[in-house]
Design a protein around this motif. Structure first.
Motif, PDB file in Angstrom:
ATOM      1  N   ARG A   1     -32.051 -22.084  28.444  1.00  0.00           N
ATOM      2  CA  ARG A   1     -32.677 -23.380  28.127  1.00  0.00           C
ATOM      3  C   ARG A   1     -33.575 -23.296  26.891  1.00  0.00           C
ATOM      4  NH1 ARG A   1     -33.391 -23.350  33.745  1.00  0.00           N
ATOM      5  NH2 ARG A   1     -31.920 -24.736  34.748  1.00  0.00           N
ATOM      6  N   THR A   2     -34.025 -22.097  26.549  1.00  0.00           N
ATOM      7  CA  THR A   2     -34.890 -21.930  25.382  1.00  0.00           C
ATOM      8  C   THR A   2     -34.095 -21.889  24.083  1.00  0.00           C
ATOM      9  OG1 THR A   2     -34.882 -19.500  25.369  1.00  0.00           O
ATOM     10  CG2 THR A   2     -36.516 -20.597  26.789  1.00  0.00           C
ATOM     11  N   GLY A   3     -32.785 -21.904  24.177  1.00  0.00           N
ATOM     12  CA  GLY A   3     -31.940 -21.893  22.992  1.00  0.00           C
ATOM     13  C   GLY A   3     -31.436 -20.518  22.606  1.00  0.00           C
ATOM     14  N   THR A   4     -31.689 -19.523  23.434  1.00  0.00           N
ATOM     15  CA  THR A   4     -31.225 -18.171  23.126  1.00  0.00           C
ATOM     16  C   THR A   4     -29.804 -17.952  23.630  1.00  0.00           C
ATOM     17  OG1 THR A   4     -32.139 -17.320  25.184  1.00  0.00           O
ATOM     18  CG2 THR A   4     -33.555 -17.217  23.256  1.00  0.00           C
ATOM     19  N   ASP A   5     -29.161 -16.947  23.084  1.00  0.00           N
ATOM     20  CA  ASP A   5     -27.862 -16.497  23.583  1.00  0.00           C
ATOM     21  C   ASP A   5     -28.136 -15.493  24.686  1.00  0.00           C
ATOM     22  OD1 ASP A   5     -26.595 -17.983  21.612  1.00  0.00           O
ATOM     23  OD2 ASP A   5     -26.394 -16.286  20.256  1.00  0.00           O
ATOM     24  N   VAL A   6     -27.665 -15.758  25.887  1.00  0.00           N
ATOM     25  CA  VAL A   6     -27.984 -14.920  27.037  1.00  0.00           C
ATOM     26  C   VAL A   6     -26.709 -14.433  27.706  1.00  0.00           C
ATOM     27  CG1 VAL A   6     -29.288 -14.753  29.185  1.00  0.00           C
ATOM     28  CG2 VAL A   6     -30.023 -16.366  27.425  1.00  0.00           C
ATOM     29  N   THR A   7     -26.656 -13.139  27.976  1.00  0.00           N
ATOM     30  CA  THR A   7     -25.557 -12.542  28.727  1.00  0.00           C
ATOM     31  C   THR A   7     -26.113 -12.004  30.032  1.00  0.00           C
ATOM     32  OG1 THR A   7     -24.372 -11.902  26.721  1.00  0.00           O
ATOM     33  CG2 THR A   7     -23.786 -10.739  28.753  1.00  0.00           C
ATOM     34  N   GLY A   8     -25.530 -12.461  31.140  1.00  0.00           N
ATOM     35  CA  GLY A   8     -25.889 -11.950  32.453  1.00  0.00           C
ATOM     36  C   GLY A   8     -24.822 -10.978  32.926  1.00  0.00           C
ATOM     37  N   LEU A   9     -25.248  -9.875  33.509  1.00  0.00           N
ATOM     38  CA  LEU A   9     -24.337  -8.850  33.998  1.00  0.00           C
ATOM     39  C   LEU A   9     -24.658  -8.576  35.461  1.00  0.00           C
ATOM     40  CD1 LEU A   9     -22.281  -6.502  32.964  1.00  0.00           C
ATOM     41  CD2 LEU A   9     -24.305  -5.060  33.217  1.00  0.00           C
ATOM     42  N   ASP A  10     -23.641  -8.474  36.282  1.00  0.00           N
ATOM     43  CA  ASP A  10     -23.866  -8.118  37.677  1.00  0.00           C
ATOM     44  C   ASP A  10     -22.709  -7.279  38.182  1.00  0.00           C
ATOM     45  OD1 ASP A  10     -26.020  -9.340  39.846  1.00  0.00           O
ATOM     46  OD2 ASP A  10     -24.220  -8.510  40.776  1.00  0.00           O
ATOM     47  N   PHE A  11     -23.021  -6.380  39.135  1.00  0.00           N
ATOM     48  CA  PHE A  11     -22.007  -5.572  39.812  1.00  0.00           C
ATOM     49  C   PHE A  11     -21.027  -6.440  40.595  1.00  0.00           C
ATOM     50  CE2 PHE A  11     -24.887  -1.669  40.419  1.00  0.00           C
ATOM     51  CZ  PHE A  11     -24.118  -0.862  39.615  1.00  0.00           C
ATOM     52  N   ALA A  12     -21.546  -7.498  41.218  1.00  0.00           N
ATOM     53  CA  ALA A  12     -20.810  -8.263  42.222  1.00  0.00           C
ATOM     54  C   ALA A  12     -19.985  -9.390  41.603  1.00  0.00           C
ATOM     55  CB  ALA A  12     -21.771  -8.837  43.255  1.00  0.00           C
ATOM     56  N   PRO A  13     -18.658  -9.302  41.698  1.00  0.00           N
ATOM     57  CA  PRO A  13     -17.820 -10.391  41.195  1.00  0.00           C
ATOM     58  C   PRO A  13     -18.168 -11.740  41.838  1.00  0.00           C
ATOM     59  CG  PRO A  13     -16.471  -8.469  41.624  1.00  0.00           C
ATOM     60  CD  PRO A  13     -17.845  -8.167  42.170  1.00  0.00           C
ATOM     61  N   GLN A  14     -18.529 -11.739  43.115  1.00  0.00           N
ATOM     62  CA  GLN A  14     -18.873 -12.996  43.785  1.00  0.00           C
ATOM     63  C   GLN A  14     -20.124 -13.621  43.163  1.00  0.00           C
ATOM     64  OE1 GLN A  14     -17.047 -14.652  46.070  1.00  0.00           O
ATOM     65  NE2 GLN A  14     -18.512 -16.291  45.834  1.00  0.00           N
ATOM     66  N   ALA A  15     -21.106 -12.830  42.814  1.00  0.00           N
ATOM     67  CA  ALA A  15     -22.311 -13.350  42.169  1.00  0.00           C
ATOM     68  C   ALA A  15     -21.961 -13.993  40.830  1.00  0.00           C
ATOM     69  CB  ALA A  15     -23.337 -12.236  41.973  1.00  0.00           C
ATOM     70  N   VAL A  16     -21.159 -13.297  40.043  1.00  0.00           N
ATOM     71  CA  VAL A  16     -20.764 -13.826  38.736  1.00  0.00           C
ATOM     72  C   VAL A  16     -19.906 -15.080  38.896  1.00  0.00           C
ATOM     73  CG1 VAL A  16     -19.438 -13.316  36.634  1.00  0.00           C
ATOM     74  CG2 VAL A  16     -21.027 -11.609  37.577  1.00  0.00           C
ATOM     75  N   ALA A  17     -19.013 -15.094  39.877  1.00  0.00           N
ATOM     76  CA  ALA A  17     -18.188 -16.288  40.119  1.00  0.00           C
ATOM     77  C   ALA A  17     -19.072 -17.482  40.467  1.00  0.00           C
ATOM     78  CB  ALA A  17     -17.185 -16.016  41.235  1.00  0.00           C
ATOM     79  N   THR A  18     -20.078 -17.261  41.288  1.00  0.00           N
ATOM     80  CA  THR A  18     -21.001 -18.341  41.645  1.00  0.00           C
ATOM     81  C   THR A  18     -21.757 -18.810  40.409  1.00  0.00           C
ATOM     82  OG1 THR A  18     -21.231 -17.510  43.896  1.00  0.00           O
ATOM     83  CG2 THR A  18     -22.978 -18.959  43.082  1.00  0.00           C
ATOM     84  N   ALA A  19     -22.252 -17.879  39.607  1.00  0.00           N
ATOM     85  CA  ALA A  19     -22.996 -18.237  38.395  1.00  0.00           C
ATOM     86  C   ALA A  19     -22.153 -19.075  37.446  1.00  0.00           C
ATOM     87  CB  ALA A  19     -23.479 -16.966  37.698  1.00  0.00           C
ATOM     88  N   THR A  20     -20.882 -18.723  37.291  1.00  0.00           N
ATOM     89  CA  THR A  20     -20.033 -19.453  36.335  1.00  0.00           C
ATOM     90  C   THR A  20     -19.614 -20.827  36.850  1.00  0.00           C
ATOM     91  OG1 THR A  20     -18.040 -18.336  37.130  1.00  0.00           O
ATOM     92  CG2 THR A  20     -19.177 -17.347  35.250  1.00  0.00           C
ATOM     93  N   ARG A  21     -19.726 -21.057  38.156  1.00  0.00           N
ATOM     94  CA  ARG A  21     -19.401 -22.392  38.687  1.00  0.00           C
ATOM     95  C   ARG A  21     -20.534 -23.392  38.467  1.00  0.00           C
ATOM     96  NH1 ARG A  21     -16.944 -19.366  42.895  1.00  0.00           N
ATOM     97  NH2 ARG A  21     -18.785 -19.586  44.201  1.00  0.00           N
ATOM     98  N   ILE A  22     -21.720 -22.905  38.228  1.00  0.00           N
ATOM     99  CA  ILE A  22     -22.869 -23.784  37.976  1.00  0.00           C
ATOM    100  C   ILE A  22     -22.785 -24.248  36.527  1.00  0.00           C
ATOM    101  CG2 ILE A  22     -25.388 -23.894  37.892  1.00  0.00           C
ATOM    102  CD1 ILE A  22     -25.350 -21.681  40.101  1.00  0.00           C
ATOM    103  N   PRO A  23     -22.987 -25.541  36.268  1.00  0.00           N
ATOM    104  CA  PRO A  23     -22.878 -26.028  34.893  1.00  0.00           C
ATOM    105  C   PRO A  23     -23.803 -25.280  33.935  1.00  0.00           C
ATOM    106  CG  PRO A  23     -22.971 -27.871  36.415  1.00  0.00           C
ATOM    107  CD  PRO A  23     -23.258 -26.636  37.214  1.00  0.00           C
ATOM    108  N   ARG A  24     -23.263 -24.986  32.780  1.00  0.00           N
ATOM    109  CA  ARG A  24     -24.034 -24.298  31.752  1.00  0.00           C
ATOM    110  C   ARG A  24     -25.144 -25.190  31.231  1.00  0.00           C
ATOM    111  NH1 ARG A  24     -20.078 -21.403  27.602  1.00  0.00           N
ATOM    112  NH2 ARG A  24     -22.056 -21.500  26.522  1.00  0.00           N
ATOM    113  N   VAL A  25     -26.252 -24.567  30.827  1.00  0.00           N
ATOM    114  CA  VAL A  25     -27.375 -25.309  30.254  1.00  0.00           C
ATOM    115  C   VAL A  25     -27.558 -24.987  28.777  1.00  0.00           C
ATOM    116  CG1 VAL A  25     -28.570 -25.480  32.462  1.00  0.00           C
ATOM    117  CG2 VAL A  25     -29.092 -23.580  30.931  1.00  0.00           C
TER     118      VAL A  25
END
Length: 110
Positions: A62-86
């Motif tokens: 939201r601050t305008g930065t380029d952000v990369t999130g990394l997680d071990f768990a595919p389910q966590a990442v799948a959930t994160a990507t289903r939430i609309p990007r900001v």
């Protein structure tokens, strides 16, 4: 459910997300991060290891930065990507303890 095999065991983290046994995930960004962002400017590229479902990633994005999130768990990442990007956030499944060459030495903030 207890996490077995230590914090660097991707199977354990995936099991926790699949079982919805994630008491650390409050559905909002970490309050100390929000307080930090209220008082400080973050620019450049940001890396969020252990991003879970992405609340901290979205707060930073939201601050305008380029952000990369990394997680071990595919389910966590799948959930994160289903939430609309900001903003300009991306998510990857990966191992913090064995980073891909693309994620080495390219971030301004971790």
């Amino acid at each position: 459910m207890a996490v077995s095999g230590g914090v660097n065991n991707p199977i354990s983290w995936e099991a926790r997300y699949l079982a919805k046994d994630t008491p650390w995930d409050k559905g909002v960004a970490a309050p100390p991060l929000e307080e930090f962002l209220e008082k400080n400017t973050v620019t450049g590229r940001v890396f969020v290891p252990g991003c879970g479902t992405g609340q901290d990633v979205r707060a930073l994005s939201r601050t305008g930065t380029d952000v990369t999130g990394l997680d071990f768990a595919p389910q966590a990442v799948a959930t994160a990507t289903r939430i609309p990007r900001v903003g300009n956030e991306t998510y990857e499944v990966g191992d913090l303890f064995n980073l891909s060459p693309e994620n080495r030495g390219v971030y301004d903030w971790v």
